[in-house]
Design a protein around this motif. Structure first.
Motif, short mmCIF file in Angstrom:
data_model
loop_
_atom_site.label_atom_id
_atom_site.label_comp_id
_atom_site.label_asym_id
_atom_site.label_seq_id
_atom_site.Cartn_x
_atom_site.Cartn_y
_atom_site.Cartn_z
N PRO A 48 0.81 -1.20 0.00
CA PRO A 48 0.00 0.00 0.00
C PRO A 48 0.85 1.27 0.00
O PRO A 48 0.50 2.25 -0.61
N ALA A 51 1.87 2.14 -3.50
CA ALA A 51 0.78 2.67 -4.30
C ALA A 51 0.50 4.13 -3.96
O ALA A 51 0.00 4.88 -4.79
N ASP A 52 0.83 4.55 -2.73
CA ASP A 52 0.58 5.93 -2.31
C ASP A 52 1.77 6.85 -2.58
O ASP A 52 1.67 8.04 -2.37
N TYR A 54 4.12 9.09 -4.66
CA TYR A 54 3.99 9.85 -5.90
C TYR A 54 5.34 9.97 -6.59
O TYR A 54 6.35 10.23 -5.95
N ASN A 85 0.78 8.39 -8.67
CA ASN A 85 1.08 7.21 -7.85
C ASN A 85 0.59 5.96 -8.57
O ASN A 85 0.09 6.03 -9.69
N GLY A 86 0.71 4.82 -7.92
CA GLY A 86 0.34 3.54 -8.51
C GLY A 86 -1.15 3.38 -8.76
O GLY A 86 -1.57 2.56 -9.57
N LYS A 87 -1.97 4.18 -8.07
CA LYS A 87 -3.43 4.13 -8.26
C LYS A 87 -3.89 5.07 -9.37
O LYS A 87 -5.08 5.29 -9.52
N LYS A 88 -2.95 5.65 -10.11
CA LYS A 88 -3.24 6.63 -11.17
C LYS A 88 -3.92 7.87 -10.61
O LYS A 88 -4.81 8.44 -11.22
N GLU A 89 -3.51 8.27 -9.40
CA GLU A 89 -3.97 9.52 -8.80
C GLU A 89 -2.88 10.55 -9.03
O GLU A 89 -1.70 10.26 -8.85
N ASP A 106 -8.07 12.07 -9.90
CA ASP A 106 -7.87 10.76 -10.49
C ASP A 106 -7.64 10.93 -11.99
O ASP A 106 -7.67 12.04 -12.51
#
Length: 114
Positions: A48, A51-52, A54, A85-89, A106
């Motif tokens: 996690p 993924a957070d 940047y 980041n990994g979540k495409k945010e 997003d």
């Protein structure tokens, strides 16, 4: 004219609030890491965090939907830096007038509260 002044005041106020929110988690993370440097996190706990995290990208690499959302919401904003980041945010560091702050969106251009 009143709407423009009110909108500008709200935008600048939100930059201050977002800046305060983004600084607090970083301070906590540093404190946690310093308290237990010998401990290593389990791989499940590291996923996690990755993924957070940047990663800075070029301003041209920001999706059109995010750029359009920024222009629509803050027409006078200048994009200084962009990160993803990994979540495409996307984290957008912008400047409006003499105020600077970070906005989060997003990949579809929807604003995220952080």
């Amino acid at each position: 004219m009143k709407k423009l002044i009110l909108s500008t005041a709200i935008v600048l106020g939100s930059f201050t609030a977002m800046n305060a929110q983004t600084q607090a988690p970083e301070e906590k993370a540093v404190t946690t890491e310093q308290a237990a440097p010998a401990e290593q996190a389990a791989p499940a706990e590291q996923a996690p965090a990755a993924a957070d995290t940047y990663t800075e990208i070029k301003n041209e690499e920001v999706p059109a939907a995010v750029t359009e959302a920024l222009k629509k919401a803050f027409p006078d904003a200048i994009l200084n830096r962009a990160s993803v980041n990994g979540k495409k945010e996307y984290q957008l560091e912008v400047k409006v007038g003499d105020k600077e702050g970070a906005l989060y969106a997003d990949e579809n251009g929807k604003w995220i509260q952080k």
